[in-house]
Each structure stands twice: as C-alpha cells, then as structure tokens.
Design a protein around this motif. Structure first.
Motif, PDB file in Angstrom:
ATOM      1  N   LYS A   1       0.810  -1.222   0.000  1.00 59.40           N
ATOM      2  CA  LYS A   1       0.000   0.000   0.000  1.00 59.40           C
ATOM      3  C   LYS A   1       0.843   1.271   0.000  1.00 59.40           C
ATOM      4  CE  LYS A   1      -3.892  -2.279   0.288  1.00 59.40           C
ATOM      5  NZ  LYS A   1      -4.744  -2.391  -0.914  1.00 59.40           N
ATOM      6  N   LYS A   2       1.982   1.243   0.688  1.00 61.69           N
ATOM      7  CA  LYS A   2       2.825   2.440   0.808  1.00 61.69           C
ATOM      8  C   LYS A   2       4.233   2.130   0.311  1.00 61.69           C
ATOM      9  CE  LYS A   2       0.192   4.649   4.464  1.00 61.69           C
ATOM     10  NZ  LYS A   2       0.224   5.367   5.761  1.00 61.69           N
TER      11      LYS A   2
ATOM     12  N   LYS B   1       4.193   5.290 -10.613  1.00 63.93           N
ATOM     13  CA  LYS B   1       3.145   6.013  -9.872  1.00 63.93           C
ATOM     14  C   LYS B   1       1.801   5.966 -10.602  1.00 63.93           C
ATOM     15  CE  LYS B   1       3.787   9.927  -7.799  1.00 63.93           C
ATOM     16  NZ  LYS B   1       4.138  11.344  -7.596  1.00 63.93           N
TER      17      LYS B   1
ATOM     18  N   GLU C   1      -0.751   4.228  -8.066  1.00 63.37           N
ATOM     19  CA  GLU C   1      -1.750   5.107  -7.457  1.00 63.37           C
ATOM     20  C   GLU C   1      -3.141   4.869  -8.049  1.00 63.37           C
ATOM     21  OE1 GLU C   1      -0.076   9.045  -7.723  1.00 63.37           O
ATOM     22  OE2 GLU C   1       1.248   8.688  -5.993  1.00 63.37           O
TER      23      GLU C   1
ATOM     24  N   GLY D   1      -4.809   2.366  -6.113  1.00 61.42           N
ATOM     25  CA  GLY D   1      -5.086   2.708  -4.723  1.00 61.42           C
ATOM     26  C   GLY D   1      -3.874   2.789  -3.825  1.00 61.42           C
ATOM     27  N   GLY D   2      -2.685   2.560  -4.362  1.00 63.76           N
ATOM     28  CA  GLY D   2      -1.467   2.658  -3.566  1.00 63.76           C
ATOM     29  C   GLY D   2      -1.033   4.101  -3.369  1.00 63.76           C
ATOM     30  N   GLN D   3      -0.055   4.294  -2.490  1.00 61.62           N
ATOM     31  CA  GLN D   3       0.445   5.641  -2.206  1.00 61.62           C
ATOM     32  C   GLN D   3       1.972   5.639  -2.209  1.00 61.62           C
ATOM     33  OE1 GLN D   3      -0.642   7.134   1.663  1.00 61.62           O
ATOM     34  NE2 GLN D   3       0.293   9.137   1.336  1.00 61.62           N
ATOM     35  N   VAL D   4       2.550   6.545  -3.006  1.00 57.65           N
ATOM     36  CA  VAL D   4       3.995   6.761  -2.947  1.00 57.65           C
ATOM     37  C   VAL D   4       4.230   7.800  -1.859  1.00 57.65           C
ATOM     38  CG1 VAL D   4       6.027   7.622  -4.179  1.00 57.65           C
ATOM     39  CG2 VAL D   4       4.377   6.145  -5.354  1.00 57.65           C
ATOM     40  N   VAL D   5       4.786   7.346  -0.730  1.00 59.45           N
ATOM     41  CA  VAL D   5       4.904   8.232   0.434  1.00 59.45           C
ATOM     42  C   VAL D   5       6.132   9.129   0.374  1.00 59.45           C
ATOM     43  CG1 VAL D   5       3.523   6.777   1.950  1.00 59.45           C
ATOM     44  CG2 VAL D   5       5.988   6.363   1.779  1.00 59.45           C
TER      45      VAL D   5
ATOM     46  N   GLU E   1       9.490  10.278  -2.554  1.00 62.83           N
ATOM     47  CA  GLU E   1      10.275  10.124  -3.781  1.00 62.83           C
ATOM     48  C   GLU E   1      11.685  10.618  -3.489  1.00 62.83           C
ATOM     49  OE1 GLU E   1       8.471  11.429  -7.525  1.00 62.83           O
ATOM     50  OE2 GLU E   1       6.535  11.551  -6.483  1.00 62.83           O
TER      51      GLU E   1
END
Length: 391
Positions: free
Chosen positions: A167-168, A187, A191, A194-198, A200
């Motif tokens: 997820k993250k 990304k 994304e 539903g995932g999140q790049v917390v 970069e």
C-alpha cells in the motif's frame, strides 16, 4: 503566325522523364547506407556492440539485403556524450549521406539525434534509449523505436506491486530523465490501483552515495521500495541495500535494468529480486531459442535485451523497405507498413503504435543465480501514452 515544331519539346520531356526514372532505378540498385551511431567506447560500449551484433544478425539472415538493397554500414562512436551528439549525427546525415540512422543507448544523445532526424527528414530507429520524449513531443513520421519507453517497465511494476498487496511505497532513483520517467510510470499504475507513494527520494546522477537515503527508507518503514538504477549504480545500490539489512525487511522492486548486465557483480545480494522488462534471460519459446542459438553461433556470446533490440530495429527497417521496394524517400508508405506489421521478435511478437513505440508485453522476472528468470507477464500489450505526440 509561326508554329514551333512540337517534336523537340516532346523529346525533351521524354528525356527528362527517362532521366528521373533512371535516377530512381539507380538509387534502388545502390547499397542502402545505414549509419550506426552507438557507444563503442566507455561505460556503454558492450551495449553498443550487442545492438550492432543483433542488427547485423538479422541482415545476414536475409542474405545481406533489406528491401532488395545490400547494406553499407557507416559507424560513429557517440561516446555517450550529449555535447557531441549534434555534430556526430550531422556527420552521418550531411557528410556521409546515410539513408537511415540506428542509435542510440544514452537518452540525452538520442534526443539530439531525434531533433536532427526530424529537421532533415532522415529515417531514425532508436534501438535502446527510453526517453519518453522520442515518441512523445519529438515524435515524427520518420522516427521509430524498437525498444521501450522509460514509462513502460515502471508502469508494469506499479501494477505488480499493487497486486502483491503493498500500500505504501518509497521510490529512489537518480535525478535525471530516465529515473523521473520510470518513477512516473510506476506512480501512474500504483496510485491508480489505490497505492500511495509516500516519498520520492533521488540523488544527482551519477552519485552512488546511498547511505543517507537508505537510512531515510529504514525510518519511513514503507511496505516496499521501487527503484530505477543501471550499470555500476545498480550494482552498488543492490549491495548497499542488502548490507543495510533492508532486503530482509522491505521488498525491493525495480525496472529491469537494475539486474540486467549486473548480476555477476551483485552476486547473492541480488538473489530473489523482482524486476519488469520486455525480455527475460530464458523466454524458452521456439523463436527466442532459435535467435539465441544463431546469435551464439555468430558471436560466441549469449544475447541480451540490447541484442534483441538491435535485431528488431533491423526487422522494422526490413518491413518498411519491403513495402517501399527499398525507396527510403517514401516515408509515409514506410511508416504505414511498420504500423500495420506484427514484428516477430525473440521477446514475443509486438506491434508499433501511431507514435512509433512498441506495444509489447512487459514481463515479471526474478533473479535466480546469474539469470533474470521469467515469472510471467506483468502487463500484456502495454502501449506508452505518448504524451505530447502530435502526429
């Protein structure tokens, strides 16, 4: 009123028509001049050699001719130096009068090549450089690519990482076009799922001082890390990642160049890593097996993705020349034929988009020993979005 005799005028017109026809026929009888602008020295020298080997292998399989014309090669070492690129490509176009240019590996050099090709209307086939802009804003009827866009492997891995339940994610790469574009592709897919790049993370190219960023990854505790590195940078990053103890706790995923041509140096630290690319070391299809056999016979080496891309650049050229009977001036007919074709590649058959980039399967591979072994198809028939292409 004086009436001029018509016979001399008709004779003159006939002579002119005959001359034009003879010139066209003469051109078809001449060798096709192919300019190879590739790295023959420096870091990417082996890649340039593999591309040329693959290209020549296909030509030799066709009896040394494409579209009925024998091939004459003119070679320029681009030295992977963007500062020299414009001068080098102009030597091929203006001094050597080549009919088509094949090149290159380095995206910065390829961008300069694309500009000159576009301005001079010279056929260009890019057998490696993944710069999105080549088949994006720089797209043109006479510019083609036989490899990939940087976006494609990144996007495919974004889908894989999401499906694996992460997820993250933290991304890490050099701060340059290839890294930025690969992360953008990742990304886009991750994304969307539903995932999140917390975070970069990046560092200047070609810096390999990773320790501070690895400490930041450890403190962030993401579910996974996505990366784009290649060559020596990929070797050091994989080894440093393992040495920092992160490999055991935070799965590492990457675009295929993380482990292509680097496994010998990475050793056990790379074992088990998953990457995405349009080719794997053991496709185990009749087409790939035959290609690998013929390549090994010809060059006493095992082929890699670069050899495949060179081979397919020659295939694409052959398709266009067959449709135009060897006449490279018929750019629209050449392009139409390539766009309609299904290229029978060792990687698996692919088509070519309107922006002239491969529409191809991207594979999930896993490192086992000294091989990037095929796990399965990550994304089928993936087309680059060709953002900015107006053609």
């Amino acid at each position: 009123m004086t009436i001029l005799p018509r016979t001399p005028l008709l004779a003159l017109a006939a002579a002119a028509f005959t001359l034009i026809g003879a010139t066209g026929a003469q051109a078809q009888g001449q060798p096709l001049k192919v300019g190879l602008m590739l790295p023959y020295t420096g870091t990417f020298a082996a890649l340039g050699t593999a591309i040329e080997n693959g290209f020549r292998l296909y030509v030799n399989e066709q009896g040394g001719k494409l579209g009925g014309r024998s091939i004459e090669f003119v070679k320029v070492d681009d030295e992977s130096d963007p500062a020299k690129a414009t001068d080098n490509v102009n030597k091929l176009v203006k001094r050597d009068n080549v009919d088509v240019i094949i090149g290159t590996v380095h995206s910065g050099v390829a961008m300069a090549m694309a500009k000159v090709a576009k301005d001079s209307n010279t056929l260009l086939i890019v057998p490696n450089a993944g710069a999105d802009a080549v088949t994006g804003p720089m797209c043109a009827p006479n510019i083609f690519r036989s490899s990939f866009s940087n976006w494609q492997p990144g996007y495919a891995m974004g889908e894989v990482v999401a499906k694996r339940g992460h997820k993250k994610v933290v991304t890490i790469t050099w701060k340059y076009a290839a890294g930025d574009e690969s992360v953008r592709g990742f990304k886009d897919a991750f994304e969307k799922a539903g995932g999140q790049v917390v975070k970069e993370l990046n560092l200047p190219f070609p810096n390999v001082e990773f320790q501070a960023l690895l400490t930041e990854i450890a403190a962030t505790k993401p579910d996974a890390v996505y990366t784009f590195f290649a060559g020596g940078g990929a070797v050091k990053f994989v080894k440093d990642y393992a040495a920092a103890g992160l490999k055991r706790s935070i799965p590492l995923y990457g675009a295929g160049f993380l482990t292509d041509g680097t496994l010998e140096a990475q050793g056990a630290d790379a074992d088990g890593l998953m990457t995405t690319l349009h080719y794997a070391d053991a496709m185990n299809t009749p087409r790939d097996n035959q290609f690998r056999l013929e390549y090994a016979k010809a060059y006493k080496l095992q082929p890699d993705v670069y050899a495949v891309q060179g081979y397919d650049a020659a295939q694409m050229l052959g398709v266009g020349l067959a449709a135009t009977k060897g006449d490279v001036s018929k750019k629209a007919e050449f392009a139409a034929a390539v766009q309609k074709a299904r290229i029978d590649s060792p990687r698996g058959a692919f088509t070519v988009s309107k922006a002239h980039n491969p529409v191809q399967d991207i594979y999930l591979r896993q490192v086992s020993g000294k091989e990037n072994k095929l796990v399965g198809v990550a994304t089928k028939a993936l087309a680059d979005p060709a953002r900015g292409c107006r053609m």
